[in-house]
Write an enzyme that holds these catalytic residues in place. Sequence first.
Site, PDB file in Angstrom:
ATOM      1  N   ASP A  55      -7.216  -1.298  -4.390  1.00  0.00           N
ATOM      2  CA  ASP A  55      -8.258  -0.953  -3.418  1.00  0.00           C
ATOM      3  C   ASP A  55      -9.197   0.104  -3.986  1.00  0.00           C
ATOM      4  OD1 ASP A  55      -7.039  -2.646  -1.551  1.00  0.00           O
ATOM      5  OD2 ASP A  55      -5.838  -1.020  -0.708  1.00  0.00           O
ATOM      6  N   ASP A 111       0.850  -1.192   0.000  1.00  0.00           N
ATOM      7  CA  ASP A 111       0.000   0.000   0.000  1.00  0.00           C
ATOM      8  C   ASP A 111       0.885   1.242   0.000  1.00  0.00           C
ATOM      9  OD1 ASP A 111      -2.446  -1.387   0.099  1.00  0.00           O
ATOM     10  OD2 ASP A 111      -2.293  -1.613   2.264  1.00  0.00           O
TER      11      ASP A 111
END
EC number: 3.4.23.36
Length: 201
Positions: free
Chosen positions: A166, A132
Site C-alpha cells: 500500500d 495488513d
Amino acid sequence: MKAAYTKPFLTATFIILADQIIKTWVRAHMYMGEEIRFLGNHGMLHYTENNGMAFGMEWGGDAGKLALTLFRIFAVCGIVYSLIYLIKHKYNRGLIMNVALILAGAVGNIIDSTFYGIMYKYAPLFHGRVVDMFYFPLLRGTFPSWVPVWGNEPYEFFRPVFNLADSAICVGVIMILIYQKRYFKHETPEVPSPNSEMVEE
C-alpha cells in the site's frame, strides 16, 4: 538486458519480496488483532486482514472480491506495459521509478488476494485476504460539540492499517502528482552515450 530496465524492475522486485517477507512473518508470529508497539500508542504492528482494496476498504462481498482481484491482475498487465513504454521512450527516470513503485505495490497485494486463500487453506483461488500490519494512530481525541455533524464524536488520525505494498502505491502516485509538470514536460530526446543507462550493457 538494457541497463534502463534494471533499476526499476529490481526496485519493484525488492519491494515485492520485502512486502511478502513482512506479511509471512506477521502471519507466523502474531495472532489476529495482536499489536506490537514500537512508537508507544502512536505506531505499532497490528495484525489484520482485509478482503478488499488498499487500507482495509471493502466492496461487493465475494463477487466484488473476485472482480477486484481480476481487475488488479489486468491493471498490473497495463502497468507493466506502461513501464516498458516509458523506458523505451526515455521518459523522466523519476517517473519510471514511481511507476515501478506502483507496480510493486499492486503485485504485492495481488499475491495475497490470488494465492493466500489456497496457501493457507481458507479460501479458493482469487479469494485470499490481504495482510495488513502498519498502524499509526498519531492523533486521537473528540470533536468539540460545536463542530457540525461530528460534534462530540471521537476522531483518529491516521486510522487505516496498511502494508508495504500500500505504501509503495501511495508514494508512487503522490510523487507523480507532485512532479507531474517535470515528468511530462516536453524534452529533447536523450542522445545515447557510453555512460547512458539507455544503452546496452
